[in-house]
Design an enzyme around this catalytic site. Structure first.
Site, short mmCIF file in Angstrom:
data_model
loop_
_atom_site.label_atom_id
_atom_site.label_comp_id
_atom_site.label_asym_id
_atom_site.label_seq_id
_atom_site.Cartn_x
_atom_site.Cartn_y
_atom_site.Cartn_z
N LYS A 1 -11.43 -5.23 10.25
CA LYS A 1 -10.38 -4.88 11.21
C LYS A 1 -10.46 -5.77 12.46
O LYS A 1 -9.44 -6.20 12.99
CB LYS A 1 -10.46 -3.41 11.61
N ARG B 1 -2.70 -1.20 -7.61
CA ARG B 1 -3.40 -0.51 -8.70
C ARG B 1 -2.95 0.94 -8.87
O ARG B 1 -2.93 1.46 -9.96
CB ARG B 1 -4.90 -0.54 -8.44
N TYR C 1 -15.80 -2.46 6.93
CA TYR C 1 -14.40 -2.11 7.21
C TYR C 1 -14.04 -2.45 8.66
O TYR C 1 -13.00 -3.06 8.94
CB TYR C 1 -14.23 -0.61 6.94
N GLY D 1 0.83 -1.21 0.00
CA GLY D 1 0.00 0.00 0.00
C GLY D 1 0.87 1.25 0.00
O GLY D 1 0.50 2.27 0.59
N GLY D 2 2.01 1.19 -0.68
CA GLY D 2 2.97 2.30 -0.67
C GLY D 2 2.44 3.58 -1.31
O GLY D 2 2.97 4.66 -1.06
N ASP E 1 -0.03 -7.72 -5.54
CA ASP E 1 -1.41 -7.81 -5.05
C ASP E 1 -1.34 -8.66 -3.78
O ASP E 1 -0.97 -9.83 -3.83
CB ASP E 1 -2.24 -8.49 -6.15
N1 SER Z 1 -10.02 7.03 7.70
C1 SER Z 1 -10.58 5.72 7.75
C2 SER Z 1 -11.89 5.69 7.07
O1 SER Z 1 -12.68 6.57 7.25
C3 SER Z 1 -10.73 5.25 9.19
O2 SER Z 1 -9.89 4.21 9.52
O3 SER Z 1 -12.17 4.77 6.35
#
Ligand code: SER
Length: 318
Positions: free
Chosen positions: A145, A36, A141, A8-9, A52
């Site tokens: 996590k 990408r 998301y 993810g650079g 990837d």
């Molecule tokens: N900045 C991020 C987002 O809103 C939070 O981890 O997806």
């Protein structure tokens, strides 16, 4: 010394962390991974690899080819992108992490992985959310996590993998904001510097925890440098710096750009996501265990963002 790989650079954390790592180790010891989004601004002799993270074989080849010893695994979809494409989010956010951890187990790699305040849902206290509050995220998301944190613990306890993690709040940095929820704050500063009004997707009283990216990358480096016995939490550490609403950010911007205008155009999804997250975070265990201290508050960060974005805009052709 073995090399460091960043996945993810090209992302917001990646770009900034790469800069810090080049300053610390020089370009020859750092490999910028991207998929990408192409990388920009690499040093002339900087190393890069397209990878990837959901492709185990390719990842494994990169690790062997560049003799990697440490990975900052940052490749992920942010909250709104994950909500829009949950399948891809699971493949990248969870599948990618599982690949990295399996490779870490087999090749004795050290790993940093960012978790997020998104692990908390409405069962957690909103203010000063403690480290061990319940984790019931309501959106994709956050669920990714939480699963990720469980994987970290499993690989750490079960196989002795040295993987370290912090739960980032919204991160503030110049540069194109990604498809997240807290990123409205970055968009607002860009609009203000361009002399444009900004229509906030979140309501005036929506409080979210935030952090200056300069603090965020330092936290990653410091948690990785801390002696092993100081890292007593093997899921992910709460981390905190500041909290503000769109109104408070606008007021701070107006100290520099007095005629900045803030309006509202609520985005239902972003508002729901923001409402499910904490207002503020208790990070006392990070402070106690490995000496975490933030350096920047709303005032310093706003000033820095306005200055840097101003430079970026004035350097654009035309
Ligand atoms: N900045 C991020 C987002 O809103 C939070 O981890 O997806």
């Amino acid at each position: 010394m073995k090399r460091i790989l960043i996945t993810g650079g090209a992302g917001a954390i990646g770009r900034n962390l790469l800069r810090d790592l080049y300053a610390l180790h020089g370009p020859k010891l750092v490999v910028a991974g991207y998929n990408r989004t192409p990388l920009t601004g690499l040093p002339k002799d900087g190393l890069s690899a397209q990878v990837d993270v959901s492709d185990y074989e390719k990842l494994s080849a990169v690790i062997k080819r560049y003799d990697i010893g440490t990975i900052y695994h940052l490749a992920a979809l942010l909250s709104i992108a994950a909500e829009e494409n949950p399948e891809l989010a699971r493949r990248v956010n969870m599948g990618g992490l599982e690949n990295i951890l399996n490779l870490a187990k087999d090749h004795d790699l050290r790993v940093f992985w960012p978790s997020s305040i998104a692990v908390f849902g409405s069962t957690a206290p909103k203010d000063g959310t403690p480290q061990h509050a319940p984790l019931d995220p309501e959106f994709e998301y956050g669920r990714n996590k939480v699963e990720g944190e469980r994987l970290l613990k499993q690989f750490s306890d079960g196989f002795g993998v040295d993987v370290r993690s912090v739960r980032y709040p919204g991160l503030l940095t110049p540069g194109k904001p990604g498809p997240g929820t807290t990123e409205y704050a970055i968009e607002m500063v860009y609009a203000a510097v361009r002399g444009e009004p900004y229509a906030s997707p979140l309501g005036p009283d929506t409080v979210l925890p935030m952090m200056d990216m300069r603090d965020a990358t330092r936290a990653a480096l410091e948690v990785m440098e801390a002696p092993k016995n100081r890292i007593q939490i093997r899921t992910s550490y709460n981390l905190s710096a500041m909290s503000f609403t769109p109104e408070q950010l606008a007021a701070e911007i107006r100290r520099h750009i007095p005629d900045f205008k803030l309006t509202y155009k609520i985005n239902a999804l972003k508002q729901k996501v923001a409402d499910s997250w904490p207002n503020s975070i208790d990070d006392s265990l990070a402070r106690e265990h490995w000496g975490w201290r933030h350096s920047y508050g709303l005032q310093e960060t706003t000033e820095y963002m306005i200055r840097e974005i101003g430079k970026e805009i004035s350097s654009l052709p035309g």
